[in-house]
Scaffold this motif. Structure first.
Motif, mmCIF file in Angstrom:
data_model
loop_
_atom_site.group_PDB
_atom_site.id
_atom_site.type_symbol
_atom_site.label_atom_id
_atom_site.label_comp_id
_atom_site.label_asym_id
_atom_site.label_seq_id
_atom_site.Cartn_x
_atom_site.Cartn_y
_atom_site.Cartn_z
ATOM 1 N N GLU A 7 -1.764 -10.005 -5.717
ATOM 2 C CA GLU A 7 -1.246 -8.703 -5.291
ATOM 3 C C GLU A 7 -2.321 -7.889 -4.581
ATOM 4 O OE1 GLU A 7 1.689 -7.646 -5.130
ATOM 5 O OE2 GLU A 7 2.708 -9.207 -6.273
ATOM 6 N N GLN A 8 -3.560 -8.000 -5.041
ATOM 7 C CA GLN A 8 -4.645 -7.280 -4.380
ATOM 8 C C GLN A 8 -4.860 -7.796 -2.968
ATOM 9 O OE1 GLN A 8 -6.279 -4.590 -5.756
ATOM 10 N NE2 GLN A 8 -7.068 -4.333 -3.676
ATOM 11 N N LYS A 9 -4.684 -9.106 -2.795
ATOM 12 C CA LYS A 9 -4.824 -9.683 -1.455
ATOM 13 C C LYS A 9 -3.756 -9.128 -0.520
ATOM 14 C CE LYS A 9 -4.859 -14.110 1.000
ATOM 15 N NZ LYS A 9 -4.729 -15.600 0.860
ATOM 16 N N ALA A 68 -3.648 2.875 -7.714
ATOM 17 C CA ALA A 68 -3.765 1.434 -7.462
ATOM 18 C C ALA A 68 -4.901 1.102 -6.503
ATOM 19 C CB ALA A 68 -2.446 0.896 -6.906
ATOM 20 N N ARG A 69 -5.320 2.053 -5.687
ATOM 21 C CA ARG A 69 -6.414 1.796 -4.749
ATOM 22 C C ARG A 69 -7.700 1.430 -5.487
ATOM 23 N NH1 ARG A 69 -5.814 6.875 -0.455
ATOM 24 N NH2 ARG A 69 -3.702 6.345 0.282
ATOM 25 N N LYS A 70 -7.896 2.057 -6.647
ATOM 26 C CA LYS A 70 -9.136 1.826 -7.398
ATOM 27 C C LYS A 70 -8.918 0.983 -8.651
ATOM 28 C CE LYS A 70 -11.516 6.048 -5.895
ATOM 29 N NZ LYS A 70 -12.208 7.294 -6.336
ATOM 30 N N ASN A 109 0.807 -1.223 0.000
ATOM 31 C CA ASN A 109 0.000 0.000 0.000
ATOM 32 C C ASN A 109 0.839 1.272 0.000
ATOM 33 O OD1 ASN A 109 0.685 -0.783 2.757
ATOM 34 N ND2 ASN A 109 -0.563 0.961 3.403
ATOM 35 N N GLY A 126 -5.909 -0.878 -9.367
ATOM 36 C CA GLY A 126 -4.947 -1.960 -9.242
ATOM 37 C C GLY A 126 -3.707 -1.759 -10.103
ATOM 38 N N LYS A 145 -2.859 -10.520 -10.408
ATOM 39 C CA LYS A 145 -3.529 -9.323 -9.864
ATOM 40 C C LYS A 145 -4.306 -9.660 -8.598
ATOM 41 C CE LYS A 145 -5.345 -8.107 -13.915
ATOM 42 N NZ LYS A 145 -6.047 -7.303 -14.966
ATOM 43 N N GLU A 146 -4.922 -10.830 -8.569
ATOM 44 C CA GLU A 146 -5.675 -11.214 -7.365
ATOM 45 C C GLU A 146 -4.742 -11.408 -6.176
ATOM 46 O OE1 GLU A 146 -7.772 -14.678 -8.631
ATOM 47 O OE2 GLU A 146 -9.503 -13.527 -9.399
ATOM 48 N N TYR A 170 -2.183 -6.329 -0.866
ATOM 49 C CA TYR A 170 -2.491 -4.904 -0.678
ATOM 50 C C TYR A 170 -3.564 -4.729 0.402
ATOM 51 C CZ TYR A 170 -3.738 -0.077 -1.892
ATOM 52 O OH TYR A 170 -3.981 1.276 -1.855
ATOM 53 N N ASP A 171 -4.634 -5.495 0.302
ATOM 54 C CA ASP A 171 -5.734 -5.388 1.275
ATOM 55 C C ASP A 171 -5.263 -5.754 2.682
ATOM 56 O OD1 ASP A 171 -7.418 -4.631 -0.765
ATOM 57 O OD2 ASP A 171 -8.254 -6.653 -1.063
#
Length: 448
Positions: free
Chosen positions: A427-429, A303-305, A139, A307, A424-425, A431-432
């Motif tokens: 990396e999003q995990k 990237a918040r919205k 983040n 990615g 992407k999934e 990030y979250d």
């Protein structure tokens, strides 16, 4: 070990390993960048002393960035194997030798040799980006990478202004200019040695400890268990690495090309004296104090919205702005217009550099050193290509115009960088998780 990475940047703190790495890393890069281009604003004096031809000056400028390509390729895998702490300490210590040594050059050939050797310290950037990439969570890693890179890059602007002032101070007390520029070069060499001690004493490789010690205990880190050749091969096999190497050549390559030629350009085209030319050229480098960080901050926010796809789109937009700005700068007709145009395209250039390395940590976490090294080397390939272009064209305005076109074309590489749905999934995990961890820890918005 994602959980121990910093999820926020506590800018005024040195209490944690992450923030000590943040501050000492940008300081080390600042000193290296200062030393790397310390001789550039003094070139009008040196050119007269050694009676250099324009062709010889072009060769010197190319040498200043040429060797960095090879060293950046080597230094990334070295970070994976030995850790950034030992790698940076060694580079600072060894790099100080040619910086001080150039003061003893007595011919074009010896000056060219030392200028070539000094270029090796440009590899410091790769270590800088590696270190913050393993210290900060997804983040804020873009912001961290861009901020330390930008504050370090500002050394290139400071040196353009400060080195002529050091020379002027020496001349004012009776030192001849031919001796003054030599004594001036002692300053950045000593600075490098001091920071080498700081880096060795006060940093560690990762939040958990030093890489070699962790691996001895069987602990895995983001850079993976591989080192050297295996990491480099893994990075080379990823097409995204090469696309970003091209984009970095088109932004950072242009940046260091301008550092090398700007002062001489203002002296020869607009008849400014050495101090005035240094101030004008220095304004370009000082943009790095905020502009590169701004590129990283913007990338993290997008990237918040959006990615990872949002990060690549932002880089494309910034490079288009850089290319258009270069075209405007190419034929500025006065000092005022030249400076305004330089600052305009410089803003996009620095932001594009920040946005590029905001992407680097997400390309391949298990080959981070190799990825950072190849992309970093791409920046110097761009600078060398620009040097040969200037040598071939024979005049800076013409070379800048062609560079502007090249940047616009290379911007297409940015939007060609794509990631699989699974990538992407994942990396999003991460990030979250980082965002949730930060919220639990403080409940306050982070510096981002």
């Amino acid at each position: 070990m994602q959980s121990q990475k910093a999820t926020r940047i506590d800018l005024f703190s040195l209490a944690t390993p992450q923030m000590r790495a943040f501050h000492i890393t940008w300081l080390a890069f600042f000193v290296c960048f200062f030393a790397w281009f310390a001789v550039a604003p003094l070139m009008p004096v040196i050119k007269g002393e050694f009676k250099l031809t324009n062709d010889q000056v072009y060769n010197i400028n190319i040498a200043a960035v040429g060797i960095t390509i090879l060293v950046r390729l080597l230094i990334g895998p070295m970070c994976d194997r030995f850790g950034p702490r030992l790698t940076y300490t060694g580079l600072l210590t060894l790099g100080a030798i040619p910086v001080i040594g150039i003061a003893f050059a007595n011919s074009y050939e010896s000056f060219l040799f030392f200028r070539l050797a000094i270029g090796a310290i440009g590899a410091s950037f790769v270590i800088t980006q590696f270190h913050t990439s393993v210290m900060f969570a997804p983040n804020v890693v873009g912001t961290a990478n861009a901020t330390v890179g930008g504050w370090g890059n500002a050394g290139g602007g400071v040196t353009q202004s400060v080195m002529p002032l050091i020379l002027a101070a020496l001349v004012s007390i009776g030192v001849e200019k031919t001796m003054g520029w030599r004594l001036s070069m002692i300053v950045p060499g000593v600075m490098m040695l001091v920071v080498a001690l700081l880096y060795y004493r006060f940093t560690q490789d990762t939040p958990e400890g030093n890489i070699t010690e962790l691996r001895a205990r069987g602990v895995s880190v983001d850079a993976g268990k591989k080192g050297g050749r295996a990491v480099f091969k893994q990075a080379m096999a990823n097409y995204r690495v090469w696309m970003l190497a091209i984009t970095y050549g088109a932004c950072f390559g242009v940046e260091i090309f301008i550092h090398a030629v700007a002062a001489t350009y203002y002296v020869e085209r607009f008849s400014l004296d050495l101090t005035q030319a240094g101030m004008a050229a220095g304004s370009f480098g000082l943009l790095a104090l905020f502009a590169r960080a701004l590129g990283g901050i913007a990338s993290d926010r997008v990237a918040r919205k959006k990615g990872l796809d949002g990060r690549t789109l932002l880089l494309f937009v910034l490079m288009v702005g850089e290319g258009l700005g270069l075209l405007a700068f190419a034929y500025a007709g006065s000092v005022a217009l030249a400076v305004i145009a330089m600052l305009a395209f410089g803003l996009f250039t620095h932001m594009a550099c920040g946005a590029t390395y905001a992407l680097v940590p997400f390309i391949d976490r298990k080959a981070l050193g190799g990825v950072a090294g190849i992309i970093g080397a791409g920046g110097n390939v761009g600078a060398v290509a620009a040097g040969f272009l200037l040598k071939g064209v024979g005049n800076l305005p013409g070379a800048l115009f062609i560079l502007g076109i090249a940047v616009l074309i290379s911007s297409l590489c940015a939007i060609s960088v794509r990631f699989s749905l699974t990538h992407k999934e994942n990396e999003q995990k991460l990030y979250d998780e980082a965002v949730a961890q930060r919220a639990v820890a403080s409940g306050q918005p982070a510096f981002a």
